[in-house]
Design a protein around this motif. Structure first.
Motif, PDB file in Angstrom:
ATOM      1  N   ARG A   1      -5.071  10.557   8.288  1.00  0.00           N
ATOM      2  CA  ARG A   1      -5.391   9.798   7.073  1.00  0.00           C
ATOM      3  C   ARG A   1      -6.865   9.931   6.723  1.00  0.00           C
ATOM      4  O   ARG A   1      -7.237  10.073   5.553  1.00  0.00           O
ATOM      5  CB  ARG A   1      -5.030   8.321   7.242  1.00  0.00           C
ATOM      6  CG  ARG A   1      -3.555   8.029   7.212  1.00  0.00           C
ATOM      7  CD  ARG A   1      -3.243   6.533   7.030  1.00  0.00           C
ATOM      8  NE  ARG A   1      -4.303   5.633   7.422  1.00  0.00           N
ATOM      9  CZ  ARG A   1      -4.377   4.989   8.592  1.00  0.00           C
ATOM     10  NH1 ARG A   1      -3.434   5.143   9.502  1.00  0.00           N
ATOM     11  NH2 ARG A   1      -5.383   4.179   8.843  1.00  0.00           N
TER      12      ARG A   1
ATOM     13  N   VAL B   1      -5.952   5.619   1.433  1.00  0.00           N
ATOM     14  CA  VAL B   1      -5.303   6.415   2.486  1.00  0.00           C
ATOM     15  C   VAL B   1      -6.086   6.279   3.788  1.00  0.00           C
ATOM     16  O   VAL B   1      -5.505   6.042   4.853  1.00  0.00           O
ATOM     17  CB  VAL B   1      -5.170   7.897   2.060  1.00  0.00           C
ATOM     18  CG1 VAL B   1      -4.729   8.771   3.224  1.00  0.00           C
ATOM     19  CG2 VAL B   1      -4.185   8.028   0.904  1.00  0.00           C
TER      20      VAL B   1
ATOM     21  N   TRP C   1      -1.619   0.437   1.358  1.00  0.00           N
ATOM     22  CA  TRP C   1      -0.788   0.969   0.276  1.00  0.00           C
ATOM     23  C   TRP C   1      -0.693   2.496   0.352  1.00  0.00           C
ATOM     24  O   TRP C   1      -0.829   3.207  -0.647  1.00  0.00           O
ATOM     25  CB  TRP C   1      -1.300   0.539  -1.089  1.00  0.00           C
ATOM     26  CG  TRP C   1      -1.289  -0.937  -1.304  1.00  0.00           C
ATOM     27  CD1 TRP C   1      -0.312  -1.811  -0.936  1.00  0.00           C
ATOM     28  CD2 TRP C   1      -2.300  -1.724  -1.927  1.00  0.00           C
ATOM     29  NE1 TRP C   1      -0.656  -3.084  -1.309  1.00  0.00           N
ATOM     30  CE2 TRP C   1      -1.875  -3.061  -1.914  1.00  0.00           C
ATOM     31  CE3 TRP C   1      -3.532  -1.426  -2.500  1.00  0.00           C
ATOM     32  CZ2 TRP C   1      -2.619  -4.088  -2.450  1.00  0.00           C
ATOM     33  CZ3 TRP C   1      -4.276  -2.454  -3.027  1.00  0.00           C
ATOM     34  CH2 TRP C   1      -3.817  -3.765  -2.998  1.00  0.00           C
TER      35      TRP C   1
ATOM     36  N   THR D   1       1.735   4.652   0.894  1.00  0.00           N
ATOM     37  CA  THR D   1       2.777   5.339   0.132  1.00  0.00           C
ATOM     38  C   THR D   1       2.366   5.491  -1.330  1.00  0.00           C
ATOM     39  O   THR D   1       2.460   6.587  -1.901  1.00  0.00           O
ATOM     40  CB  THR D   1       4.115   4.585   0.246  1.00  0.00           C
ATOM     41  OG1 THR D   1       4.474   4.496   1.623  1.00  0.00           O
ATOM     42  CG2 THR D   1       5.211   5.291  -0.520  1.00  0.00           C
TER      43      THR D   1
ATOM     44  N   CYS E   1      -0.745   7.894  -1.666  1.00  0.00           N
ATOM     45  CA  CYS E   1      -0.345   9.292  -1.470  1.00  0.00           C
ATOM     46  C   CYS E   1       0.444   9.803  -2.665  1.00  0.00           C
ATOM     47  O   CYS E   1       0.244  10.941  -3.107  1.00  0.00           O
ATOM     48  CB  CYS E   1       0.478   9.446  -0.193  1.00  0.00           C
ATOM     49  SG  CYS E   1      -0.484   9.289   1.321  1.00  0.00           S
ATOM     50  N   ALA E   2       1.336   8.978  -3.194  1.00  0.00           N
ATOM     51  CA  ALA E   2       2.118   9.392  -4.360  1.00  0.00           C
ATOM     52  C   ALA E   2       1.200   9.664  -5.556  1.00  0.00           C
ATOM     53  O   ALA E   2       1.391  10.647  -6.282  1.00  0.00           O
ATOM     54  CB  ALA E   2       3.155   8.329  -4.704  1.00  0.00           C
TER      55      ALA E   2
ATOM     56  N   PHE F   1       0.313  14.923   2.143  1.00  0.00           N
ATOM     57  CA  PHE F   1       0.578  13.618   1.538  1.00  0.00           C
ATOM     58  C   PHE F   1       2.060  13.272   1.588  1.00  0.00           C
ATOM     59  O   PHE F   1       2.426  12.118   1.823  1.00  0.00           O
ATOM     60  CB  PHE F   1       0.039  13.546   0.110  1.00  0.00           C
ATOM     61  CG  PHE F   1      -1.456  13.420   0.055  1.00  0.00           C
ATOM     62  CD1 PHE F   1      -2.111  12.394   0.717  1.00  0.00           C
ATOM     63  CD2 PHE F   1      -2.212  14.329  -0.656  1.00  0.00           C
ATOM     64  CE1 PHE F   1      -3.492  12.278   0.681  1.00  0.00           C
ATOM     65  CE2 PHE F   1      -3.586  14.220  -0.709  1.00  0.00           C
ATOM     66  CZ  PHE F   1      -4.222  13.195  -0.031  1.00  0.00           C
ATOM     67  N   LEU F   2       2.918  14.258   1.365  1.00  0.00           N
ATOM     68  CA  LEU F   2       4.358  13.998   1.473  1.00  0.00           C
ATOM     69  C   LEU F   2       4.742  13.600   2.891  1.00  0.00           C
ATOM     70  O   LEU F   2       5.593  12.728   3.086  1.00  0.00           O
ATOM     71  CB  LEU F   2       5.154  15.221   1.004  1.00  0.00           C
ATOM     72  CG  LEU F   2       5.050  15.551  -0.487  1.00  0.00           C
ATOM     73  CD1 LEU F   2       5.770  16.858  -0.802  1.00  0.00           C
ATOM     74  CD2 LEU F   2       5.577  14.416  -1.349  1.00  0.00           C
TER      75      LEU F   2
ATOM     76  N   ILE G   1       3.738  10.038   3.323  1.00  0.00           N
ATOM     77  CA  ILE G   1       4.694   9.169   2.630  1.00  0.00           C
ATOM     78  C   ILE G   1       5.931   8.996   3.506  1.00  0.00           C
ATOM     79  O   ILE G   1       6.428   7.875   3.707  1.00  0.00           O
ATOM     80  CB  ILE G   1       5.076   9.738   1.244  1.00  0.00           C
ATOM     81  CG1 ILE G   1       3.894   9.616   0.285  1.00  0.00           C
ATOM     82  CG2 ILE G   1       6.308   9.021   0.681  1.00  0.00           C
ATOM     83  CD1 ILE G   1       4.079  10.364  -1.027  1.00  0.00           C
TER      84      ILE G   1
ATOM     85  N   SER H   1       5.386   6.672   6.370  1.00  0.00           N
ATOM     86  CA  SER H   1       5.183   5.264   6.044  1.00  0.00           C
ATOM     87  C   SER H   1       6.433   4.572   5.517  1.00  0.00           C
ATOM     88  O   SER H   1       6.414   3.363   5.307  1.00  0.00           O
ATOM     89  CB  SER H   1       4.029   5.128   5.040  1.00  0.00           C
ATOM     90  OG  SER H   1       4.375   5.712   3.802  1.00  0.00           O
ATOM     91  N   LEU H   2       7.497   5.325   5.276  1.00  0.00           N
ATOM     92  CA  LEU H   2       8.740   4.707   4.773  1.00  0.00           C
ATOM     93  C   LEU H   2       9.522   4.037   5.890  1.00  0.00           C
ATOM     94  O   LEU H   2       9.478   4.356   7.014  1.00  0.00           O
ATOM     95  CB  LEU H   2       9.605   5.755   4.079  1.00  0.00           C
ATOM     96  CG  LEU H   2       9.019   6.352   2.814  1.00  0.00           C
ATOM     97  CD1 LEU H   2       9.940   7.427   2.258  1.00  0.00           C
ATOM     98  CD2 LEU H   2       8.764   5.298   1.752  1.00  0.00           C
TER      99      LEU H   2
END
Length: 125
Positions: A14, A65, A70, A72, A75-76, A117-118, A121, A124-125
């Motif tokens: 990160r 990041v 926050w 997700t 990164c989005a 970044f994906l 994400i 972190s889900l």
């Protein structure tokens, strides 16, 4: 493997990914006049406003990041930023020779950042 190694590696990932965008955003402030002209030449409406919005986005989302806040969403947002900025600034198809090679490298680098970044994400889900 030490129990804290995964969290240490995640933090370092990160830090490197988000930190790159904080650095790039701050660096873009120094190049604002040049970048505004480049964006206007590429047909971006309100190029100055778009540039400053992008700078703010890079710095804030990058810092989120790094901080692990926050992640997700941040990164989005940076993925969307990369989707917009990559063809604008790394348009290798319009260049030849060494300039083309440099732009290909930038394009591939941004594709790799998008992948990072994906992955964040997904983690972190």
């Amino acid at each position: 493997m030490p129990a804290d190694l995964p969290s240490t590696l995640l933090f370092l990932g990160r830090l490197l990914l988000g930190g790159a965008f904080v650095f790039a955003g701050l660096r873009n402030i120094q190049n604002a006049a040049f970048l505004t002209g480049l964006m206007a030449a590429r047909g971006v409406p309100q190029a100055r406003l778009a540039l400053w919005a992008g700078i703010v986005l890079q710095v804030i989302a990058g810092a989120l990041v790094v901080a692990g806040l926050w992640v997700t969403l941040a990164c989005a947002v940076l993925v969307l930023f990369l989707i917009a900025a990559t063809p604008m600034f790394h348009n290798f198809w319009d260049h030849q020779g060494p300039d083309r090679a440099a732009r290909i490298n930038g394009f591939v680098g941004n594709v790799a950042l998008t992948g990072g970044f994906l992955a964040l994400i997904a983690q972190s889900l």
